[in-house]
Design a protein around this motif. Sequence first.
Motif: not given
Length: 310
Positions: A139, A158-160, A162-163, A276, A278-279, A282
């Motif tokens: 992360e 965690p939700d931060s 993305r996958r 994976y 990170h948000a 995006d």
Amino acid sequence: MHISRTDLNLFVVFEAIYSQGGVTRAAETLNLTQPTISHALGRLRDRMDDPLFVRHGQKLVPTSAAQKMIGPVRQALQLFERTLGELDGFDPSSADMTFSIGMRPLMEHTFFLPLVTLARETAPKITVTSNRYDRHNLETDLSAGRMNAAIDVFLPLPDSIRRKHLTSSRSVIVARKDHPIAREGLDLEAYLSLEHILVTSRPGGHGPEDVALSREGKSRRVAVRCQQINTAMRLVDRTDLVLTMSEAIAERANIWFKHQIIATPFAAPKIDTYLYWHANSDADQANQWFRGVVEGAVQLPPPDDLMYLP
């Protein structure tokens, strides 16, 4: 301290010194002279009222203040780069930038070659790096921009982070071409009588197939543990040891060996692979392109001239 009175280029120099471990390599990375880098570091030291780096042998080691700064600084620089990139648009044919993919050795051996090949078909000027990482720090590494993306099995994150699911592959057995099991067949009893190789970076523990066997009250003998799939494939080539692994990885690793690939005689688990990122990446056009290349590389079929036993 007010940002309007701070030269933001100083933080670019700070990140380069932190990453490269010294003024000389930072100067090479930024295409600047050593005196320019040293002068910038001196200005930032005065601004932060901290030495930031201290000499330890041939390297500059970050102080505790520098260690606290590096994460937020990298995030800020990444945000600036992403904002400018979105304004300029991303053109892979002319992009001159570095993309970093997190891969453990097993994944690198399987997917890095098709990834680099596919990426350079449309983006010949980019640099692609493969980074080994600690899963506990994934992360942080993605958030700080040390990696653009990573490929791994399912991880609780965690939700931060993305996958996206990439592949689902059954487990198979790899044995040398003239192994006795080619003549005698392989049921569960025969499988358990063999000696096995386990490919893992962990010093202890079991593989997913061991967990599956334990549910049936069975166990196998793992005679060898190694970290590299290529090492395991060579051991299979020279011995009667066998290897149980993901079919998707086995097919690609077998290109240079032509071993037998055999279905497992028990309900072995499927191995899922995920991408994976990170948000905050995006909407980044460059990261979107890179993720698409990763997905394409993973989905590429292996050569069709492999020995396979159903």
